[in-house]
Design an enzyme around this catalytic site. Structure first.
Site, PDB file in Angstrom:
ATOM      1  N   HIS A 260       0.876  -1.182   0.000  1.00 65.89           N
ATOM      2  CA  HIS A 260       0.000   0.000   0.000  1.00 65.89           C
ATOM      3  C   HIS A 260       0.914   1.234   0.000  1.00 65.89           C
ATOM      4  CE1 HIS A 260      -2.630   2.971   2.021  1.00 65.89           C
ATOM      5  NE2 HIS A 260      -3.651   2.230   1.653  1.00 65.89           N
TER       6      HIS A 260
ATOM      7  N   GLN B 274      -4.373  -5.150   6.942  1.00 65.57           N
ATOM      8  CA  GLN B 274      -5.370  -6.053   6.342  1.00 65.57           C
ATOM      9  C   GLN B 274      -5.429  -7.405   7.038  1.00 65.57           C
ATOM     10  OE1 GLN B 274      -7.665  -5.324   4.180  1.00 65.57           O
ATOM     11  NE2 GLN B 274      -6.934  -3.258   3.734  1.00 65.57           N
TER      12      GLN B 274
ATOM     13  N   LYS C  43     -10.306  -1.259  10.764  1.00 61.47           N
ATOM     14  CA  LYS C  43     -10.426  -2.435   9.885  1.00 61.47           C
ATOM     15  C   LYS C  43     -10.986  -3.620  10.659  1.00 61.47           C
ATOM     16  CE  LYS C  43      -7.468  -0.743   6.558  1.00 61.47           C
ATOM     17  NZ  LYS C  43      -7.954  -0.133   5.335  1.00 61.47           N
TER      18      LYS C  43
HETATM   19  N1  C6P Z   1      -6.225   0.448   3.157  1.00 63.16           N
HETATM   20  C1  C6P Z   1      -8.050   0.114   1.588  1.00 63.16           C
HETATM   21  O1  C6P Z   1      -9.137   0.418   1.086  1.00 63.16           O
HETATM   22  P1  C6P Z   1      -4.869   3.692   7.498  1.00 63.16           P
HETATM   23  O2  C6P Z   1      -5.472   4.528   6.409  1.00 63.16           O
HETATM   24  O3  C6P Z   1      -3.665   4.362   8.121  1.00 63.16           O
HETATM   25  O4  C6P Z   1      -5.856   3.174   8.494  1.00 63.16           O
HETATM   26  O5  C6P Z   1      -4.322   2.355   6.755  1.00 63.16           O
HETATM   27  C2  C6P Z   1      -3.442   2.467   5.675  1.00 63.16           C
HETATM   28  C3  C6P Z   1      -3.168   1.126   5.092  1.00 63.16           C
HETATM   29  C4  C6P Z   1      -1.897   0.588   5.216  1.00 63.16           C
HETATM   30  N2  C6P Z   1      -1.605  -0.642   4.760  1.00 63.16           N
HETATM   31  C5  C6P Z   1      -2.536  -1.414   4.172  1.00 63.16           C
HETATM   32  C6  C6P Z   1      -2.165  -2.791   3.727  1.00 63.16           C
HETATM   33  C7  C6P Z   1      -3.852  -0.927   4.018  1.00 63.16           C
HETATM   34  O6  C6P Z   1      -4.764  -1.686   3.433  1.00 63.16           O
HETATM   35  C8  C6P Z   1      -4.174   0.385   4.467  1.00 63.16           C
HETATM   36  C9  C6P Z   1      -5.544   0.954   4.253  1.00 63.16           C
HETATM   37  C10 C6P Z   1      -7.575   0.845   2.831  1.00 63.16           C
HETATM   38  O7  C6P Z   1      -7.379  -0.799   1.134  1.00 63.16           O
HETATM   39  C11 C6P Z   1      -7.763   2.323   2.696  1.00 63.16           C
HETATM   40  S1  C6P Z   1      -6.667   3.038   1.516  1.00 63.16           S
END
Ligand code: C6P
Length: 404
Positions: free
Chosen positions: A121, A201, A224
């Site tokens: 990500h 995730q 999440k």
């Molecule tokens: N992915 C998705 O729709 P935050 O925004 O800080 O809570 O998480 C960021 C983040 C970091 N690593 C991974 C593997 C993620 O999946 C995410 C967040 C969401 O896939 C929102 S972009």
């Protein structure tokens, strides 16, 4: 006994309608829904003991402090950390990663190497690129294959005595691939590198054991896993957290301040400057209680059933391609209909009450690998049903008919 109909009653939002149709919420990888048990904890906080923590002698402040610190113990137990002070409250995964990346600014030098994976990500790419700019370190990438798996033989070749840090997500948000983190951690340690696992995730599906993994840092977000947004946690081994400098300066993180010199508070407060998201931390603890009450084994068995069912049903649609076909994957399906933009499919699904995510999923390098602008991503949680998957499949067929 796992009973999805009983579980669904815990989630008030699941009974609402969208565009006149019953909501089918399949965007769980973006954020999960919140059970009444967690909503009650949030209402209770603001109704009965809203106060700043670690500061007041008054009863409300002490009650809030106790509950907040109890939440830290719950998280410690959940991830099996050795000490509660190894749990740092953050605003989420992104904050946790930036905290660690910032801390390593003073520990890296030109020529040091950092390894990330092709499945990251943007949150687990950009902070390390910024760290490389600050220090002169080099960023190396573990490649992926067509199935959406990391190529471990290439990882082995990237490792050297110059490798100082390895950062990999446990599960890819765009494809659902479960990465072999045990192997990645063991190999990194053999060359003396520290490892950060992005658990954003994995936390809704797998209970991590940070001691068994022997991981140096593990980060995740509460939203999440049935908790509130704006709340997360960083686990760090005590030895590393002692070595890293503070991330932000301010109240709470100090031992003593004079204009000549400031000394810092002990862990975990050294990394917790300012008034935190008190209610968020307490609600995070409640979300962990809720999920553990259902049980992670039951959750992952049921979600696997949903994944297999949805994969089989969707693949019956002609010209539908699924991206990410790893044997080890969680309940995420990224797909496209040939010749149709994912955004158009997502828009029609929304009209039919179905929430999915479309686009690059903050993982542009994965989209570039497949040479596509994005995908439609359906991500399932333990409160979804096979009947909802049937609604999705019928809606995708309808979208295909309308857009072809
Ligand atoms: N992915 C998705 O729709 P935050 O925004 O800080 O809570 O998480 C960021 C983040 C970091 N690593 C991974 C593997 C993620 O999946 C995410 C967040 C969401 O896939 C929102 S972009």
């Amino acid at each position: 006994m796992f009973n999805v109909e009983t579980i669904r009653k815990d989630f008030p939002i699941l009974s609402r309608k969208v565009n006149g149709k019953p909501l089918v919420y399949l965007d769980n990888a973006a954020t999960s829904q919140t059970p009444q048990q967690v909503i009650d904890v949030i209402v209770d906080y603001y109704s009965n003991y809203n106060a700043n923590i670690h500061r007041g002698v008054h009863t409300l402040s002490q009650e809030a402090t106790d509950k907040y610190e109890q939440a830290r113990y719950k998280i410690q137990a959940h991830v099996n950390a050795k000490f509660a002070h190894e749990i740092i409250f953050t605003s989420g995964t992104t904050h946790g990663i930036n905290l660690v990346a910032n801390g390593f600014s003073s520990l890296l030098k030109k020529g040091d190497e950092i390894i990330v994976s092709a499945l990251e990500h943007h949150s687990n790419i950009v902070p390390w690129q910024m760290l490389c700019e600050r220090t002169g370190a080099l960023l190396k990438v573990i490649p992926m294959n067509q199935e959406g798996e990391l190529v471990m033989a290439e990882y082995d070749k990237l490792l050297s005595k110059n490798t100082k840090l390895v950062f990999v997500n446990h599960i890819s948000n765009a494809l659902g691939t479960i990465n072999p983190i045990e192997y990645i951690i063991e190999k990194a340690h053999q060359v003396g590198a520290a490892v950060l696992i992005d658990g954003a995730q994995s936390c809704p599906h797998i209970k991590p054991d940070v001691q068994a993994l022997d991981v140096d840092f593990y980060v995740t977000s509460a939203h999440k896993m049935c908790g509130p947004t704006g709340q997360g946690m960083l686990y760090g081994k005590e030895s590393w957290l002692k070595k890293l400098p503070p991330y932000q300066g301010g109240g709470e993180m100090i031992a003593e301040v004079t204009f000549e010199k400031t000394t810092y508070a002990d862990l975990p407060h050294k990394f917790e400057a300012g008034t935190p998201n008190i209610c968020g931390g307490i609600a995070f603890g409640a979300a962990i209680d809720y999920m553990n009450h259902i049980g992670f084994d039951a959750i992952s068995d049921y979600e696997h059933e949903l994944l297999e069912y949805a994969t089989t049903q969707l693949l019956q649609i002609e010209d539908l391609k699924i991206y990410g076909t790893s044997k080890e994957k969680t309940s995420v399906i990224s797909f496209n209909l040939e010749g149709i933009h994912p955004y158009d499919v997502g828009t029609i699904l929304d009209k039919l009450g179905i929430a999915v995510r479309t686009g690059h999923h903050c993982a542009q390098p994965i989209m570039a690998f497949y040479k596509i602008p994005g995908t439609v991503r359906a991500s399932f949680s333990f409160y979804n049903t096979k009947a909802e998957i049937d609604v999705l499949v019928a809606a995708v067929k309808k979208a295909k008919m309308m857009l072809s």
